[in-house]
Design a protein around this motif. Structure first.
Motif, PDB file in Angstrom:
ATOM      1  N   GLU A 223       0.827  -1.208   0.000  1.00  0.00           N
ATOM      2  CA  GLU A 223       0.000   0.000   0.000  1.00  0.00           C
ATOM      3  C   GLU A 223       0.861   1.257   0.000  1.00  0.00           C
ATOM      4  OE1 GLU A 223      -3.169   0.396  -0.338  1.00  0.00           O
ATOM      5  OE2 GLU A 223      -3.758  -1.711  -0.283  1.00  0.00           O
ATOM      6  N   GLN A 224       1.857   1.288   0.896  1.00  0.00           N
ATOM      7  CA  GLN A 224       2.753   2.445   0.953  1.00  0.00           C
ATOM      8  C   GLN A 224       3.497   2.616  -0.364  1.00  0.00           C
ATOM      9  OE1 GLN A 224       5.409   1.845   4.237  1.00  0.00           O
ATOM     10  NE2 GLN A 224       3.790   1.852   5.777  1.00  0.00           N
ATOM     11  N   ALA A 225       3.947   1.508  -0.927  1.00  0.00           N
ATOM     12  CA  ALA A 225       4.737   1.580  -2.161  1.00  0.00           C
ATOM     13  C   ALA A 225       3.935   2.200  -3.294  1.00  0.00           C
ATOM     14  CB  ALA A 225       5.218   0.186  -2.557  1.00  0.00           C
ATOM     15  N   VAL A 226       2.718   1.723  -3.500  1.00  0.00           N
ATOM     16  CA  VAL A 226       1.893   2.242  -4.594  1.00  0.00           C
ATOM     17  C   VAL A 226       1.611   3.728  -4.383  1.00  0.00           C
ATOM     18  CG1 VAL A 226      -0.347   2.067  -5.744  1.00  0.00           C
ATOM     19  CG2 VAL A 226       0.880  -0.012  -5.076  1.00  0.00           C
ATOM     20  N   SER A 227       1.347   4.105  -3.140  1.00  0.00           N
ATOM     21  CA  SER A 227       1.072   5.508  -2.828  1.00  0.00           C
ATOM     22  C   SER A 227       2.276   6.395  -3.118  1.00  0.00           C
ATOM     23  CB  SER A 227       0.651   5.637  -1.358  1.00  0.00           C
ATOM     24  OG  SER A 227       0.453   6.980  -1.008  1.00  0.00           O
ATOM     25  N   VAL A 228       3.457   5.974  -2.651  1.00  0.00           N
ATOM     26  CA  VAL A 228       4.665   6.779  -2.832  1.00  0.00           C
ATOM     27  C   VAL A 228       5.059   6.843  -4.312  1.00  0.00           C
ATOM     28  CG1 VAL A 228       7.139   6.898  -2.332  1.00  0.00           C
ATOM     29  CG2 VAL A 228       5.533   6.380  -0.499  1.00  0.00           C
ATOM     30  N   ILE A 229       4.954   5.727  -5.006  1.00  0.00           N
ATOM     31  CA  ILE A 229       5.351   5.686  -6.421  1.00  0.00           C
ATOM     32  C   ILE A 229       4.453   6.595  -7.258  1.00  0.00           C
ATOM     33  CG2 ILE A 229       5.463   4.207  -8.474  1.00  0.00           C
ATOM     34  CD1 ILE A 229       6.273   1.916  -6.475  1.00  0.00           C
ATOM     35  N   THR A 230       3.151   6.513  -7.034  1.00  0.00           N
ATOM     36  CA  THR A 230       2.245   7.343  -7.820  1.00  0.00           C
ATOM     37  C   THR A 230       2.375   8.821  -7.462  1.00  0.00           C
ATOM     38  OG1 THR A 230       0.470   6.864  -6.239  1.00  0.00           O
ATOM     39  CG2 THR A 230       0.572   5.510  -8.228  1.00  0.00           C
ATOM     40  N   ALA A 231       2.759   9.112  -6.208  1.00  0.00           N
ATOM     41  CA  ALA A 231       2.894  10.513  -5.786  1.00  0.00           C
ATOM     42  C   ALA A 231       4.183  11.145  -6.298  1.00  0.00           C
ATOM     43  CB  ALA A 231       2.835  10.613  -4.261  1.00  0.00           C
ATOM     44  N   THR A 232       5.276  10.370  -6.339  1.00  0.00           N
ATOM     45  CA  THR A 232       6.585  10.947  -6.670  1.00  0.00           C
ATOM     46  C   THR A 232       7.004  10.708  -8.116  1.00  0.00           C
ATOM     47  OG1 THR A 232       7.744   8.937  -5.919  1.00  0.00           O
ATOM     48  CG2 THR A 232       7.382  10.678  -4.282  1.00  0.00           C
ATOM     49  N   ARG A 233       6.436   9.688  -8.782  1.00  0.00           N
ATOM     50  CA  ARG A 233       6.819   9.346 -10.163  1.00  0.00           C
ATOM     51  C   ARG A 233       8.345   9.284 -10.311  1.00  0.00           C
ATOM     52  NH1 ARG A 233       1.755   9.073 -10.551  1.00  0.00           N
ATOM     53  NH2 ARG A 233       0.627   9.320 -12.521  1.00  0.00           N
ATOM     54  N   PRO A 234       9.009   8.372  -9.577  1.00  0.00           N
ATOM     55  CA  PRO A 234      10.466   8.296  -9.668  1.00  0.00           C
ATOM     56  C   PRO A 234      10.909   7.738 -11.022  1.00  0.00           C
ATOM     57  CG  PRO A 234       9.638   6.415  -8.472  1.00  0.00           C
ATOM     58  CD  PRO A 234       8.447   7.293  -8.740  1.00  0.00           C
ATOM     59  N   ASP A 235      12.205   7.824 -11.274  1.00  0.00           N
ATOM     60  CA  ASP A 235      12.764   7.192 -12.474  1.00  0.00           C
ATOM     61  C   ASP A 235      12.891   5.684 -12.283  1.00  0.00           C
ATOM     62  OD1 ASP A 235      13.310   9.711 -13.874  1.00  0.00           O
ATOM     63  OD2 ASP A 235      14.841   9.998 -12.325  1.00  0.00           O
ATOM     64  N   VAL A 236      13.319   5.292 -11.076  1.00  0.00           N
ATOM     65  CA  VAL A 236      13.569   3.877 -10.780  1.00  0.00           C
ATOM     66  C   VAL A 236      13.025   3.552  -9.392  1.00  0.00           C
ATOM     67  CG1 VAL A 236      15.330   2.087 -10.418  1.00  0.00           C
ATOM     68  CG2 VAL A 236      15.626   3.782 -12.241  1.00  0.00           C
ATOM     69  N   VAL A 237      12.408   2.385  -9.269  1.00  0.00           N
ATOM     70  CA  VAL A 237      11.984   1.852  -7.976  1.00  0.00           C
ATOM     71  C   VAL A 237      12.844   0.640  -7.656  1.00  0.00           C
ATOM     72  CG1 VAL A 237      10.104   0.817  -6.649  1.00  0.00           C
ATOM     73  CG2 VAL A 237       9.612   2.628  -8.314  1.00  0.00           C
ATOM     74  N   LEU A 238      13.536   0.678  -6.519  1.00  0.00           N
ATOM     75  CA  LEU A 238      14.243  -0.500  -6.010  1.00  0.00           C
ATOM     76  C   LEU A 238      13.222  -1.305  -5.220  1.00  0.00           C
ATOM     77  CD1 LEU A 238      17.731   0.782  -4.784  1.00  0.00           C
ATOM     78  CD2 LEU A 238      17.191  -0.496  -6.854  1.00  0.00           C
ATOM     79  N   LEU A 239      12.890  -2.491  -5.684  1.00  0.00           N
ATOM     80  CA  LEU A 239      11.726  -3.225  -5.200  1.00  0.00           C
ATOM     81  C   LEU A 239      12.104  -4.575  -4.611  1.00  0.00           C
ATOM     82  CD1 LEU A 239       8.570  -3.385  -5.144  1.00  0.00           C
ATOM     83  CD2 LEU A 239       8.728  -4.464  -7.401  1.00  0.00           C
ATOM     84  N   ASP A 240      11.773  -4.769  -3.331  1.00  0.00           N
ATOM     85  CA  ASP A 240      11.948  -6.089  -2.737  1.00  0.00           C
ATOM     86  C   ASP A 240      10.848  -7.008  -3.242  1.00  0.00           C
ATOM     87  OD1 ASP A 240      12.986  -8.125  -1.241  1.00  0.00           O
ATOM     88  OD2 ASP A 240      12.273  -7.384   0.685  1.00  0.00           O
TER      89      ASP A 240
END
Length: 236
Positions: free
Chosen positions: A57-74
């Motif tokens: 939940e946190q990941a989807v929220s942060v990713i959609t809010a910040t639109r990073p270039d790369v997500v390091l994902l466990d």
């Protein structure tokens, strides 16, 4: 992070003229802090850590809010795992948006985990034995659209996508839901029901229900047989 090299030498921007915006997704806060300390020195590495998350939940929220270039994902996360982050992020960000690329960073080197996140849309997969410098290089390469893998893991992907002989999925494993797979892995690693419940933010009763469903679907009798089954498939 120590010594595994995914062939990323020279991929960073030593002049500091370019920055890559990164979000860290891992359920271990201390590990996130260590990665941040290792790669987040923006002036030196060119990596700007713009957000962190510890579950789906946190990941989807942060990713959609910040639109990073790369997500390091466990790969293993409370709430559905890295594959669920990939699925939900893709559904929430339209094709017109700047691409967000995903690089799996996991302790797991199981073929099923590697293939699962690559099928889900990740551009690469490295294990947590990677050095800080090589991780920075991998981030820049993935940002550029390259596919990056720790050396030994690339073979899993080649086998899965290039071989016409190998079945694309494990039929037994495919009977399980994503949540049942998460419970299976934790039980097979020796976690008690209470510990599994805490890890996945669910009740002990729900854990018991998932274990019963897993045993029924796999036609196993107890958690000892389940552990042997998971170990034979390198899921733990």
């Amino acid at each position: 992070m120590t010594d595994e090299t995914p062939g990323t030498a020279g991929a960073t921007d030593p002049g500091g003229s370019r920055q890559v915006r990164v979000v860290l997704v891992d359920d271990h806060r201390m590990f996130r802090a260590g990665v941040q300390a290792e790669i987040g020195r923006t002036d030196e590495t060119g990596v700007d850590v713009v957000g962190e998350a510890g579950d789906v939940e946190q990941a989807v929220s942060v990713i959609t809010a910040t639109r990073p270039d790369v997500v390091l994902l466990d790969v293993h996360l409370p709430g559905g795992g890295g594959v669920e982050v990939l699925r939900r992020s893709a559904s929430m960000m339209g094709a017109a948006d700047s691409p967000v690329r995903f690089l799996a960073l996991s302790v797991s080197d199981a073929a099923e985990d590697v293939i699962g996140v690559i099928r889900g849309g990740a551009r690469g997969y490295v294990t947590k034995t990677i050095t800080g410098a090589d991780l920075v290089g991998a981030i820049f390469r993935v940002s550029d659209g390259d596919a990056v893998f720790s050396p030994r893991l690339a073979g899993f992907v080649l086998d899965a996508f290039a071989s016409t002989d190998a079945p694309p999925v494990d039929e037994d494993l495919d009977r399980l839901t994503q949540r049942e797979r998460e419970v299976l892995r934790l039980i097979a690693r020796g976690y008690a029901y209470k510990e599994v419940a805490k890890q996945l933010f669910i009740s002990v009763k729900t854990v018991e229900s998932h274990v019963s469903a897993v045993l029924r679907k796999l036609q196993l009798s107890n958690r000892h047989e389940l552990t042997r089954w998971a170990a034979a498939r390198r899921l733990v």
